[in-house]
Design an enzyme around this catalytic site. Structure first.
Site, PDB file in Angstrom:
ATOM      1  CB  CYS A 147      56.803  15.826 -11.687  1.00 19.38           C
ATOM      2  SG  CYS A 147      57.287  14.631 -10.415  1.00 19.38           S
ATOM      3  CG  HIS A 192      52.747  14.886 -10.129  1.00 18.49           C
ATOM      4  ND1 HIS A 192      53.692  14.763 -11.119  1.00 18.49           N
ATOM      5  CD2 HIS A 192      51.925  15.911 -10.517  1.00 18.49           C
ATOM      6  CE1 HIS A 192      53.459  15.657 -12.071  1.00 18.49           C
ATOM      7  NE2 HIS A 192      52.400  16.369 -11.734  1.00 18.49           N
ATOM      8  CG  HIS A 205      51.724  19.324 -13.964  1.00 23.09           C
ATOM      9  ND1 HIS A 205      51.155  18.123 -13.586  1.00 23.09           N
ATOM     10  CD2 HIS A 205      50.974  19.754 -15.016  1.00 23.09           C
ATOM     11  CE1 HIS A 205      50.113  17.851 -14.353  1.00 23.09           C
ATOM     12  NE2 HIS A 205      49.983  18.819 -15.231  1.00 23.09           N
TER      13      HIS A 205
END
Length: 233
Positions: A147, A192, A205
């Site tokens: 990420c 994240h 993402h």
């Protein structure tokens, strides 16, 4: 024709044939060498691109828009100006994202247009990697990302160095709210980090192992637990 003449004739013929064989071999070698060199040149060019061609129509479209934005920045000597070609290519990318996420393309385009050039460049760079596999600890264009690797890569293409860590990225970014954030800003959910697409709960993402870089609408719960950050401030 006597025997000596016959012998001399055949010797001359063999010599000529030998020269022809050598000449043909040299031509074949030169042709194969040229083809190999051409293939190597193409391979090098492919390696310097950060897009795997045809991996996803959205990635291909985003790459065209991103490259045109670079051209515009050079043409306008770094000024925050964009040309009509970029606007047209951006619209194509907007429509692909909007179709995939059931968004209003006009609203999405307005959000991107309201973002500064750096934000647009970073967002488009991230979209060029749609379809690339998730890979833990990776930041390899066209190969794999985690990420924070994706967000580091994307903002690096806009000229901003971000640490390869979701926690550190949001800490160095200027806090934003949904009302003040721009398309391309960081959006961090605990553990994240993503990039906001500028409308609603839409993000791009690198999600998790065995998945691929994607555009997605977050759940309301995930959105409420997320924080915005502007890495340019």
């Amino acid at each position: 024709m006597n025997d000596s003449h016959t012998t001399r004739y055949w010797r001359q013929l063999v010599a000529v044939m030998g020269k022809i064989v050598v000449l043909v071999s040299l031509i074949a070698f030169h042709s194969s060498t040229t083809l190999v060199a051409s293939a190597q040149s193409m391979a090098v060019k492919a390696q310097t691109s950060f897009v795997i061609a045809d991996i996803d129509p959205l990635a291909f479209s985003a790459n065209r828009a991103f490259e045109q934005l670079r051209v515009d920045q050079l043409r306008f000597d770094g000024a925050p100006e964009i040309g009509t070609s970029f606007i047209r290519l951006r619209r194509v990318t907007v429509e692909l994202v909007a179709d995939r996420l059931a968004l209003d393309p006009d609203e999405l385009e307005a959000a991107w247009a309201d973002s500064d050039v750096n934000h647009q460049a970073a967002l488009l760079a991230a979209l060029t990697q749609v379809g690339v596999p998730y890979q833990r600890y990776a930041m390899k264009p066209g190969v794999g990302f985690d990420c924070s690797g994706l967000t580091s890569f994307a903002w690096g293409q806009a000229g901003f160095d971000l640490p390869h860590s979701s926690t550190r990225q949001i800490r160095v970014a200027e806090p934003r709210t949904r009302e003040t954030a721009q398309a391309g800003d960081l959006l961090r959910y605990p553990g994240h980090v993503m990039m906001w697409l500028g409308v609603g709960q839409a993000v791009v993402h690198a999600p998790q192992p065995r998945h691929f870089v994607e555009v997605k609408n977050l759940t309301t719960r995930s959105m409420k637990r997320s924080t915005f950050g502007d890495p340019t401030e």
